[in-house]
Design an enzyme around this catalytic site. Structure first.
Site, short mmCIF file in Angstrom:
data_model
loop_
_atom_site.label_atom_id
_atom_site.label_comp_id
_atom_site.label_asym_id
_atom_site.label_seq_id
_atom_site.Cartn_x
_atom_site.Cartn_y
_atom_site.Cartn_z
N ASP A 1 0.76 -1.13 -0.13
CA ASP A 1 -0.05 0.08 -0.02
C ASP A 1 0.75 1.32 -0.18
OD1 ASP A 1 1.09 -0.25 2.75
OD2 ASP A 1 -0.99 -0.49 3.30
N ASN B 1 -7.09 -2.22 14.50
CA ASN B 1 -8.49 -2.68 14.13
C ASN B 1 -8.65 -3.90 13.21
OD1 ASN B 1 -7.67 -1.64 11.77
ND2 ASN B 1 -9.16 0.12 11.65
N HIS C 1 -6.96 -4.45 10.31
CA HIS C 1 -7.03 -3.97 8.82
C HIS C 1 -5.64 -4.69 8.33
CE1 HIS C 1 -4.56 -0.11 9.80
NE2 HIS C 1 -3.79 -0.77 9.15
N GLU D 1 -9.57 -1.45 5.38
CA GLU D 1 -10.05 -1.19 6.61
C GLU D 1 -11.68 -1.85 6.95
OE1 GLU D 1 -8.46 0.51 8.63
OE2 GLU D 1 -7.91 2.44 7.90
C1 GLP Z 1 -0.47 0.56 8.63
C2 GLP Z 1 -0.15 -0.28 7.17
C3 GLP Z 1 -0.23 -1.55 7.47
C4 GLP Z 1 0.51 -2.02 8.85
C5 GLP Z 1 -0.33 -1.50 9.86
C6 GLP Z 1 0.28 -1.73 11.20
O1 GLP Z 1 -1.28 1.46 8.45
N1 GLP Z 1 -1.09 0.19 6.23
O2 GLP Z 1 0.34 -2.26 6.16
O3 GLP Z 1 0.52 -3.54 8.92
O4 GLP Z 1 -0.62 -0.28 9.74
O5 GLP Z 1 1.22 -0.81 11.53
P1 GLP Z 1 2.40 -1.05 12.57
O6 GLP Z 1 3.17 -2.02 12.25
O7 GLP Z 1 3.26 0.21 12.67
O8 GLP Z 1 1.43 -1.34 13.81
#
Ligand code: GLP
Length: 242
Positions: free
Chosen positions: A67, A136, A138, A143
């Site tokens: 993404d 959450n 995702h 989402e």
């Molecule tokens: C972000 C990314 C995800 C990631 C998630 C968790 O928004 N789009 O690909 O896995 O949130 O992030 P973190 O690893 O900083 O907790």
């Protein structure tokens, strides 16, 4: 789903990196699906170490990131392209033209998403997808909702995701409210998936991933439909269970 519970973040990262390294060793021209966020940084550091000390060779590897924020310039230090260059690509011997991240600066989001899907197919599909997980539930930027989108698409970010990710930005207002993301079917087409989760903030998401419900309201639960998923988490994310 196979579940691996590691003592801590470091062990989790080493375990994940070993899986990635074996994929690269067995198939030097493999296609990796990559994630951003704080979770995979340890895994990327370990891969850099394996490249430096054990000559793990990335010269024929291709990568597709999950993404990218939208809109954002690739040179913006908060973009996922910048993140990937800094944390992995600039530190190993992968040719930069073998690395793909959705272009958050495009004026043609729909065409960008369609091309991204096509490009993944052209390279033979993703052999190993690395995923983090949002608090959450995702994955990528798919989402929670009443329904999920199959292919790569432009999406609005959840309030909770904007809040969670604002720690990386100067202020909450600076967080883009949209993103380009692989869709659920794009992710589920990967031949093998590893999901990384650490810390108590991820406990609810990990619990949902390890019970037997499937719901669009917790997108990660869709991974239960895939036949080769390994959850690699630390004790804090897994929590105390009987
Ligand atoms: C972000 C990314 C995800 C990631 C998630 C968790 O928004 N789009 O690909 O896995 O949130 O992030 P973190 O690893 O900083 O907790």
């Amino acid at each position: 789903m196979k579940v691996v519970i590691c003592d801590n973040y470091e062990k989790m990262s080493e375990y994940a990196a070993r899986i990635v390294a074996s994929c690269v060793t067995l198939k030097p021209n493999c296609v990796l699906g990559l994630a951003t966020g704080s979770t995979p940084i340890g895994t990327y550091n370990e891969l850099v170490r394996l490249y430096q000390n054990e000559e793990l060779d990335f010269s024929s590897v291709k990568t597709f990131n999950l993404d990218e924020y939208f809109p954002i310039e690739p040179t913006n230090s908060q973009s996922y392209r910048y993140f990937m260059n800094k944390n992995l690509f600039d530190r190993i011997n992968i040719p930069i033209e073998n690395t793909f991240v959705p272009n958050g600066a495009t004026s043609e989001a729909r065409a960008e998403c369609e091309n991204y899907e096509e490009k993944i197919k052209e390279y033979g599909g993703i052999d190993l997808q690395i995923l983090g997980i949002g608090q959450n539930g995702h994955i990528g930027f798919n989402e929670p909702g009443d329904e999920l989108i199959a292919a790569t698409h432009l999406t609005e970010l959840d309030e909770s995701t904007i809040n969670a990710n604002s720690r990386f930005f100067k202020s909450r207002e600076d967080v883009p409210d949209k993103a380009l993301t692989m869709g659920m079917a794009t992710i589920l087409r990967a031949r093998r998936i590893i999901v990384l989760a650490n810390g108590k903030e991820k406990r609810n998401a990990v619990r949902a991933l390890t019970d037997d419900r499937i719901s669009a309201k917790i997108p990660a639960t869709m991974l239960k439909l895939h036949k080769d998923v390994t959850l690699i988490c630390d004790k804090e994310a897994y929590g105390d269970r009987d």
